[in-house]
Enzyme design. Structure first.
Site, PDB file in Angstrom:
ATOM      1  N   LEU A 138       0.706  -1.169  -0.155  1.00 14.88           N
ATOM      2  CA  LEU A 138       0.023  -0.148  -0.213  1.00 14.88           C
ATOM      3  C   LEU A 138       0.850   1.364   0.002  1.00 14.88           C
ATOM      4  O   LEU A 138       0.415   2.409  -0.346  1.00 14.88           O
ATOM      5  CB  LEU A 138      -0.978  -0.221   1.147  1.00 14.88           C
ATOM      6  CG  LEU A 138      -1.889  -0.983   1.573  1.00 14.88           C
ATOM      7  CD1 LEU A 138      -2.289  -1.200   2.727  1.00 14.88           C
ATOM      8  CD2 LEU A 138      -3.048  -0.972   0.404  1.00 14.88           C
ATOM      9  N   GLY A 193       8.025   3.357   3.271  1.00 20.00           N
ATOM     10  CA  GLY A 193       8.997   4.349   4.083  1.00 20.00           C
ATOM     11  C   GLY A 193      10.322   3.768   4.322  1.00 20.00           C
ATOM     12  O   GLY A 193      10.659   2.421   4.040  1.00 20.00           O
ATOM     13  N   ASN A 194      10.929   4.602   4.935  1.00 16.61           N
ATOM     14  CA  ASN A 194      12.665   4.056   5.350  1.00 16.61           C
ATOM     15  C   ASN A 194      12.461   2.985   6.417  1.00 16.61           C
ATOM     16  O   ASN A 194      13.325   2.090   6.585  1.00 16.61           O
ATOM     17  CB  ASN A 194      13.395   5.045   5.650  1.00 16.61           C
ATOM     18  CG  ASN A 194      13.057   6.189   6.784  1.00 16.61           C
ATOM     19  OD1 ASN A 194      11.783   5.783   7.188  1.00 16.61           O
ATOM     20  ND2 ASN A 194      13.645   7.099   6.888  1.00 16.61           N
ATOM     21  N   PHE A 195      11.351   2.852   6.984  1.00 18.02           N
ATOM     22  CA  PHE A 195      11.096   1.919   8.140  1.00 18.02           C
ATOM     23  C   PHE A 195      10.898   0.334   7.347  1.00 18.02           C
ATOM     24  O   PHE A 195      11.080  -0.684   8.086  1.00 18.02           O
ATOM     25  CB  PHE A 195       9.925   2.386   9.010  1.00 18.02           C
ATOM     26  CG  PHE A 195       8.692   2.336   8.204  1.00 18.02           C
ATOM     27  CD1 PHE A 195       7.800   1.160   7.910  1.00 18.02           C
ATOM     28  CD2 PHE A 195       8.405   3.408   7.626  1.00 18.02           C
ATOM     29  CE1 PHE A 195       6.486   1.284   7.239  1.00 18.02           C
ATOM     30  CE2 PHE A 195       7.014   3.616   6.973  1.00 18.02           C
ATOM     31  CZ  PHE A 195       6.337   2.457   6.736  1.00 18.02           C
ATOM     32  N   GLY A 196      10.478   0.644   6.263  1.00 27.65           N
ATOM     33  CA  GLY A 196       9.886  -0.852   5.759  1.00 27.65           C
ATOM     34  C   GLY A 196       8.537  -0.514   4.681  1.00 27.65           C
ATOM     35  O   GLY A 196       8.500   0.383   4.102  1.00 27.65           O
ATOM     36  N   LYS A 253       1.920  -2.568   8.739  1.00 26.48           N
ATOM     37  CA  LYS A 253       3.062  -1.883   8.621  1.00 26.48           C
ATOM     38  C   LYS A 253       4.246  -2.913   8.940  1.00 26.48           C
ATOM     39  O   LYS A 253       4.501  -3.351  10.380  1.00 26.48           O
ATOM     40  CB  LYS A 253       3.174  -0.872   9.529  1.00 26.48           C
ATOM     41  CG  LYS A 253       4.119   0.659   9.102  1.00 26.48           C
ATOM     42  CD  LYS A 253       3.947   1.542   9.891  1.00 26.48           C
ATOM     43  CE  LYS A 253       4.089   2.913   9.420  1.00 26.48           C
ATOM     44  NZ  LYS A 253       4.164   4.060  10.119  1.00 26.48           N
ATOM     45  N   VAL A 262       4.102  -0.804   3.784  1.00 29.31           N
ATOM     46  CA  VAL A 262       2.842  -1.337   4.524  1.00 29.31           C
ATOM     47  C   VAL A 262       2.046  -2.082   3.477  1.00 29.31           C
ATOM     48  O   VAL A 262       1.965  -1.718   2.356  1.00 29.31           O
ATOM     49  CB  VAL A 262       1.943   0.303   4.911  1.00 29.31           C
ATOM     50  CG1 VAL A 262       0.551  -0.176   4.996  1.00 29.31           C
ATOM     51  CG2 VAL A 262       2.714   0.966   5.490  1.00 29.31           C
ATOM     52  N   ASP A 267       2.853  15.501  12.873  1.00 28.62           N
ATOM     53  CA  ASP A 267       2.850  15.414  11.591  1.00 28.62           C
ATOM     54  C   ASP A 267       1.699  15.467  10.542  1.00 28.62           C
ATOM     55  O   ASP A 267       1.339  14.541   9.809  1.00 28.62           O
ATOM     56  CB  ASP A 267       3.612  14.203  11.292  1.00 28.62           C
ATOM     57  CG  ASP A 267       4.313  13.838   9.997  1.00 28.62           C
ATOM     58  OD1 ASP A 267       4.113  14.781   9.066  1.00 28.62           O
ATOM     59  OD2 ASP A 267       4.882  12.726   9.726  1.00 28.62           O
TER      60      ASP A 267
END
Ligand code: AMP
Length: 609
Positions: free
Chosen positions: A335, A338-341, A360, A343, A452
């Site tokens: 979906l 981001g830099n975390f991984g 996520k 979704v 944010d």
């Protein structure tokens, strides 16, 4: 009471009796020409003017005529109660005297709602409760966010839930039902007339059944020939219980339709719940993951049509913090990332069925810090429960660390608006931004700062239902704190940040208000990029110099005014979300009420059948 054109008049008392009116006039001194206005209990929409002359009371009925004007019998017509009273304060024109001195309502005497005013309010609640199975806070939120749409719905469909409404049955069948059982005078039912889509009223009197056609004008108002017009069939029925308005007698007891009599728990007409207890999301113009339609084709989807409005009838069942890997099916469809991984789309199996979810997934090579960040995001989300905030369903610690959230399948607001420009009206955007303000007001009350808020972080469940997401930067404030102080500046969304965030690293609900203003600007410019190509430092100089972004082309003046209030330089002078939500709400109500009612059946006025 807001629909009452007399509500603003300081000498208007609402639905008080004749003797109460006389009591007020006595207390105010009985001067000649002392007067007050009250609601007429017998003729809907009408008033009574009570006047003192020579130490005596005189009461004049003011009737509301079919063309919407008001008059005292034999007198001139006036466009509203205020105009009428003003006229008689200059010219007695047949009254016992001129109106000289208003008998003012005292501050501790509120306008008393009339039988129809409270009926309307109760109908609204009852309708929301029955149709969507909502209660408590979820019901309040549904009513606040969708009041104008609900009023329209009630106007056109609420009779369907009434015991006296029998649907499409033939005239003979109506007679059969009235003749069965006891036959008191006035026993009645309302049915759909077979061919024409209009309604008929059948009632029994002296052991004979009479049939009357209910007329509807072009705007959908219902009335008996020559009778008072009503917004809804159920109001007309309530009125005919008090006044015959051309019938052989007033309406008495309802001939109860079988379905109601069986007392089957009334399952929402518009919300089809699957065998597993999961309601598929309704249609959306674009990006809907599930094409199943549960909403009648002739009306717009409402947030409450979606299971995502209030999915937790049993909060303990679904909202477990730790989710087992075996409960989770993860799709390959991404979906977003981001830099975390990334979704991913998924399905969560619960005791009562399956729920579409967004998962996520944290990349495994991520360092400890990012993991901790995700845990903090989960902790924050776990404490929040509001229809306009993406809910976290739990954490799953398996091959990766995974944050499981409810699904908002129509994606981020900015993307949705830029790809659906032609299908989204300004009123639609106002409705969505009002929902965001409700979610933010909730955060403000709970003492959380989001940090944010931006159109990219407002996700849509469907075209009419928005949820705030991405709590990666959010903080819970201490009970005595009203801001959060960041020790170091990070990768910050500077264009969305208030001056005090950038200059002093201070974050509060007031700085979220600034971001809400930017989010509004993005929404009303259909996903435009704020401050064009300017870089962060340039934006800061622009703001410090007193400049602000211009009004987007499609944006209503009132919404631009609110945006600029959100961009008040000093946070002490900036409105809070309580005030922002109030402004959004009143504008949302005003534009939604003006919009043409949907599905109002136009029918020619024909004589009684
Ligand atoms: P985030 O890092 O939380 O901003 O998520 C990145 C992207 O994933 C978002 O821009 C959305 O496109 C998508 N996404 C995140 N959460 C959800 C959700 N609950 N439902 C649907 N899509 C989501």
């Amino acid at each position: 009471m807001s629909n009452d054109p007399a509500a603003e008049l300081p000498f208007y008392y609402g639905s008080i009796s004749r003797s109460e009116a006389e009591q007020h006039l006595k207390l105010a001194g009985m001067a000649d020409g002392l007067f007050l206005l009250r609601q007429c209990i017998r003729s809907l929409g009408g008033y009574v003017l009570s006047v003192v002359w020579n130490l005596e009371f005189h009461h004049y009925s003011i009737e509301k005529k079919l063309n919407g004007t008001y008059c005292i019998a034999g007198g001139k017509s006036h466009c509203g109660p205020a105009e009428l009273c003003e006229f008689y304060s200059k010219d007695p024109d047949g009254l016992v005297c001129m109106l000289r001195k208003p008998c003012l309502r005292l501050p501790d005497t509120p306008i008393r709602p009339g039988v129809f005013d409270s009926l309307r309010e109760n109908m609204l609640r009852e309708y929301v409760k029955q149709t969507w199975n909502l209660e408590g806070e979820a019901m309040e939120q549904a009513i606040i966010s969708q009041a104008p749409q609900l009023e329209k719905l009630i106007a056109t469909t609420a009779h369907e839930k009434m015991p006296w409404y029998h649907g499409k049955i033939a005239r003979q069948e109506g007679e059969r039902r009235l003749y069965s059982g006891v036959q008191p005078d006035g026993k009645f039912l309302v049915r759909d007339r077979e061919e024409s889509g209009t309604f008929a009223l059948s009632m029994i009197y002296g052991k004979t059944v009479y049939h009357y056609r209910i007329l509807q004008d072009k705007s959908g108002k219902c009335f008996m020939p020559e009778g008072t017009k009503f917004d809804t069939i159920w109001q007309l029925v309530e009125y005919l219980k008090m006044k015959p308005d051309g019938l052989v007698t007033v309406l008495g007891e309802a001939c109860v339709n079988g379905k109601v009599a069986e007392k089957t728990p009334s399952l929402p007409a518009t919300r089809r719940t699957g065998a597993n207890g999961y309601t598929p999301p309704p249609r959306a113009v674009a990006a809907a993951s599930n094409p199943a339609t549960t909403v009648p084709a002739d009306r717009e989807v409402l947030p409450m049509d979606s299971s995502a409005f209030n999915p937790y009838h049993n909060p303990n069942e679904v909202r477990k913090f730790n989710i087992q890997r075996t409960q989770l099916l993860i799709d390959e469809v991404e979906l977003g990332s981001g830099n975390f991984g990334c979704v991913k789309k998924g399905v969560l199996k619960t005791d009562s069925g399956q729920i579409d979810v967004a998962v996520k997934v944290l990349k495994n090579d991520n360092e400890k810090l990012v993991k901790e960040e995700m845990m903090r995001e989960a902790e924050i989300m776990h404490q929040l429960s509001n229809p306009f905030i993406v809910r976290m369903l739990g954490l799953c610690k398996a091959e990766n660390l995974m944050l499981v959230m409810e699904m908002a399948s129509a994606g981020p607001l900015n993307k949705f608006l830029s790809t659906n420009k032609d299908n989204v009206t300004v009123e639609n955007i106002v409705n969505l931004m009002h929902q965001v303000s409700m979610g933010m007001k909730y955060l403000e009350e709970k003492n959380f700062v989001h940090r944010d808020l931006a159109a990219r972080n407002v996700l849509l469940v469907n075209q009419q239902f928005a949820k705030i997401s991405d709590f990666g930067l959010s903080k819970a404030l201490g009970a005595d704190d009203n801001y959060y102080k960041a020790r170091t500046a990070g990768k910050w969304p500077l264009k969305w940040y208030a001056p005090e965030c950038i200059n002093f690293h201070k974050f509060s609900s007031k700085s979220d208000v600034w971001s809400f203003g930017i989010t509004m600007w993005e929404a009303f410019s259909y996903g435009g990029k704020p401050y064009k190509k300017m870089k962060g430092p340039e934006v800061m100089r622009f703001i410090e110099g007193g400049s602000r972004m211009e009004c987007p082309a499609a944006c209503p003046e009132q919404m631009y005014t609110l945006m600029k209030e959100c961009w008040t330089y000093k946070h002490e002078e900036r409105p809070d979300f309580k005030a922002v939500e109030e402004s959004m709400r009143s504008y949302h109500y005003s534009v939604s009420k003006k919009a043409k009612p949907e599905g109002s059946a136009a029918a020619a006025a024909e004589p009684v059948e």
